[in-house]
Design an enzyme around this catalytic site. Structure first.
Site, PDB file in Angstrom:
ATOM      1  N   ILE A 137     -54.136  72.917  30.625  1.00 11.32           N
ATOM      2  CA  ILE A 137     -54.186  74.362  30.860  1.00 11.32           C
ATOM      3  C   ILE A 137     -54.185  75.116  29.535  1.00 11.32           C
ATOM      4  O   ILE A 137     -53.439  74.769  28.613  1.00 11.32           O
ATOM      5  CB  ILE A 137     -52.932  74.797  31.657  1.00 11.32           C
ATOM      6  CG1 ILE A 137     -52.864  74.040  32.990  1.00 11.32           C
ATOM      7  CG2 ILE A 137     -52.894  76.310  31.872  1.00 11.32           C
ATOM      8  CD1 ILE A 137     -51.486  74.058  33.612  1.00 11.32           C
ATOM      9  N   CYS A 138     -54.998  76.171  29.454  1.00 12.20           N
ATOM     10  CA  CYS A 138     -54.892  77.110  28.331  1.00 12.20           C
ATOM     11  C   CYS A 138     -55.095  78.521  28.891  1.00 12.20           C
ATOM     12  O   CYS A 138     -54.912  78.746  30.084  1.00 12.20           O
ATOM     13  CB  CYS A 138     -55.895  76.773  27.218  1.00 12.20           C
ATOM     14  SG  CYS A 138     -57.605  77.106  27.635  1.00 12.20           S
ATOM     15  N   ARG A 139     -55.485  79.470  28.032  1.00  9.82           N
ATOM     16  CA  ARG A 139     -55.608  80.847  28.497  1.00  9.82           C
ATOM     17  C   ARG A 139     -56.811  81.019  29.415  1.00  9.82           C
ATOM     18  O   ARG A 139     -56.714  81.632  30.471  1.00  9.82           O
ATOM     19  CB  ARG A 139     -55.716  81.798  27.295  1.00  9.82           C
ATOM     20  CG  ARG A 139     -55.637  83.263  27.665  1.00  9.82           C
ATOM     21  CD  ARG A 139     -55.731  84.135  26.435  1.00  9.82           C
ATOM     22  NE  ARG A 139     -57.057  84.057  25.856  1.00  9.82           N
ATOM     23  CZ  ARG A 139     -58.078  84.850  26.195  1.00  9.82           C
ATOM     24  NH1 ARG A 139     -57.924  85.782  27.104  1.00  9.82           N
ATOM     25  NH2 ARG A 139     -59.252  84.711  25.621  1.00  9.82           N
TER      26      ARG A 139
END
Length: 104
Positions: A65-67
């Site tokens: 997961i990231c932005r």
């Protein structure tokens, strides 16, 4: 190179609400996760992933997961090359509508 698997934030939220034991890794920077993370996600900054490989199990599937899904996609490519079973959460935290908590 094999295709990177993807999952939507909605699918992750549904699986978590159904009690599925997901292995979530948030690769955002410290200041980003200080505000909010998906509960139960583990924070390993993108640049520090290579030195944390010993903490990962090749028999488990990890959702990265990231932005927005860009950095997590690159981390997925790297981990995939190392033989790990990874899935990119496309849309990232920008599209996450589930529970959030500050990093503890």
């Amino acid at each position: 190179m094999s295709e990177i698997k993807t999952i939507t934030p909605e699918e992750v939220k549904t699986q978590l609400s159904e009690g599925v034991n997901l292995h979530l890794i948030d690769v955002r920077e410290d200041d980003e996760v200080a505000e909010d993370m998906i509960p139960k996600a583990v924070h390993i900054k993108m640049g520090e992933v290579p030195e944390h490989l010993d903490q990962l199990d090749k028999d488990k599937e990890y959702i990265i997961i990231c932005r927005s899904g860009g950095r997590s996609g690159r981390v997925c490519e790297y981990l995939n090359e190392q033989g790990y079973n990874v899935t990119n959460m496309v849309g990232g935290m920008l599209e996450w509508t589930g529970p959030r908590e500050p990093k503890l």
